[in-house]
Scaffold this active site. Structure first.
Site, PDB file in Angstrom:
ATOM      1  CG  HIS A   1      -1.109   0.174   5.192  1.00 53.72           C
ATOM      2  ND1 HIS A   1      -1.298  -1.038   4.571  1.00 53.72           N
ATOM      3  CD2 HIS A   1      -2.162   0.934   4.826  1.00 53.72           C
ATOM      4  CE1 HIS A   1      -2.397  -1.011   3.857  1.00 53.72           C
ATOM      5  NE2 HIS A   1      -2.948   0.162   4.007  1.00 53.72           N
TER       6      HIS A   1
HETATM    7  P1  TYD Z   1      -1.477  -2.606   0.419  1.00 53.30           P
HETATM    8  O1  TYD Z   1      -2.150  -1.280   0.359  1.00 53.30           O
HETATM    9  O2  TYD Z   1      -0.218  -2.712   1.243  1.00 53.30           O
HETATM   10  O3  TYD Z   1      -2.567  -3.655   0.873  1.00 53.30           O
HETATM   11  P2  TYD Z   1      -2.614  -4.650   2.092  1.00 53.30           P
HETATM   12  O4  TYD Z   1      -2.122  -3.922   3.295  1.00 53.30           O
HETATM   13  O5  TYD Z   1      -4.018  -5.075   2.194  1.00 53.30           O
HETATM   14  O6  TYD Z   1      -1.710  -5.790   1.696  1.00 53.30           O
HETATM   15  O7  TYD Z   1      -1.149  -3.072  -1.059  1.00 53.30           O
HETATM   16  C1  TYD Z   1      -0.521  -4.286  -1.337  1.00 53.30           C
HETATM   17  C2  TYD Z   1       0.398  -4.096  -2.535  1.00 53.30           C
HETATM   18  O8  TYD Z   1      -0.378  -3.713  -3.662  1.00 53.30           O
HETATM   19  C3  TYD Z   1       1.451  -3.012  -2.326  1.00 53.30           C
HETATM   20  O9  TYD Z   1       2.669  -3.472  -2.853  1.00 53.30           O
HETATM   21  C4  TYD Z   1       0.962  -1.857  -3.133  1.00 53.30           C
HETATM   22  C5  TYD Z   1       0.087  -2.485  -4.192  1.00 53.30           C
HETATM   23  N1  TYD Z   1      -1.063  -1.619  -4.510  1.00 53.30           N
HETATM   24  C6  TYD Z   1      -1.071  -0.938  -5.717  1.00 53.30           C
HETATM   25  O10 TYD Z   1      -0.127  -1.021  -6.525  1.00 53.30           O
HETATM   26  N2  TYD Z   1      -2.146  -0.149  -6.019  1.00 53.30           N
HETATM   27  C7  TYD Z   1      -3.191  -0.012  -5.159  1.00 53.30           C
HETATM   28  O11 TYD Z   1      -4.160   0.723  -5.465  1.00 53.30           O
HETATM   29  C8  TYD Z   1      -3.155  -0.719  -3.906  1.00 53.30           C
HETATM   30  C9  TYD Z   1      -4.288  -0.604  -2.936  1.00 53.30           C
HETATM   31  C10 TYD Z   1      -2.074  -1.515  -3.639  1.00 53.30           C
END
Ligand code: TYD
Length: 150
Positions: A69
Site C-alpha cells: 500500500h
Molecule cells: P496495514 O497498515 O495494512 O499493515 P500491513 O500492510 O503490514 O498488513 O494494517 C493491517 C491492518 O491493521 C489493517 O486492517 C489496518 C489495521 N491497522 C490499524 O487499525 N491501526 C494501525 O495503526 C495500523 C498500522 C494498522
C-alpha cells in the site's frame, strides 16, 4: 529541507526532490554503546522530519508479504529493532530495495511511496514511528489507483 539538531544527526532531505524514493533515506540513529550494551535515540522533529503521533510494530512474520500500500500524507520511520527484512520502495517511476538489519538506523519513508516488506529473518521486529494517527482514508490499497494519482 535540512533539519539541524543540537546533539544528534542532521537530516538532509533534498529540496529538489520533495517526494520519491530518493527522499527515503536510511537515517543513522544517535547511539551510545558501552560495556552495558547499546542505546539508540530518536527525537521527533529533530532526528526525523515529523512529530510522532503513533507507534506500532510488526513481528511474528509468517513469510506472507506485508505492506502493499501507499499513504497520501503519512510519514514513517521503519527500524529493524531485531532481525532483518527488505523494504521495497516504489514511487511509481522507480523502485529500490533497502534491507534493514541494524537497530541503530531507521528508514525514513515520505508520503506517496508504495512499499512492501519482504524476506524477514526469523524473530524480526519492525518498529514503525508514524506522523499521524491511523486513518484508513490515508491509504492507497490499489497500486493502479496510486499510480493514477501521481
Ligand atoms: P496495514 O497498515 O495494512 O499493515 P500491513 O500492510 O503490514 O498488513 O494494517 C493491517 C491492518 O491493521 C489493517 O486492517 C489496518 C489495521 N491497522 C490499524 O487499525 N491501526 C494501525 O495503526 C495500523 C498500522 C494498522
Amino acid at each position: 529541507m535540512t533539519l539541524s539538531t543540537d546533539s544528534h544527526n542532521p537530516i538532509q532531505v533534498s529540496e529538489r526532490r520533495p517526494s520519491g524514493i530518493d527522499v527515503c533515506q536510511l537515517i543513522p540513529l544517535w547511539t551510545l554503546s558501552d560495556e552495558r550494551g547499546s542505546l539508540s535515540v530518536i527525537e521527533a522533529s529533530k532526528d526525523i522530519p515529523f512529530d510522532v503521533r503513533r507507534v506500532y510494530y510488526l513481528y511474528d512474520f509468517t513469510g506472507v508479504k506485508r505492506g502493499g500500500h501507499a499513504h497520501k500524507r503519512l510519514q514513517q520511520l521503519f527500524i529493524a529493532v531485531s532481525g532483518s527484512f527488505d523494504v521495497v520502495l516504489d514511487d511509481g517511476r522507480r523502485k529500490k530495495t533497502v534491507r534493514l538489519s541494524r537497530a541503530n538506523e531507521g528508514l525514513y519513508i515520505c508520503p506517496m511511496i508504495w512499499r512492501e516488506i519482504l524476506n524477514p529473518a526469523p524473530g524480526s521486529v519492525c518498529l514503525v514511528l508514524a506522523s499521524t494517527h491511523y486513518d484508513e482514508k490515508d491509504y492507497y490499497r490499489s497500486y493502479e489507483e496510486f499510480v493514477a494519482e501521481l
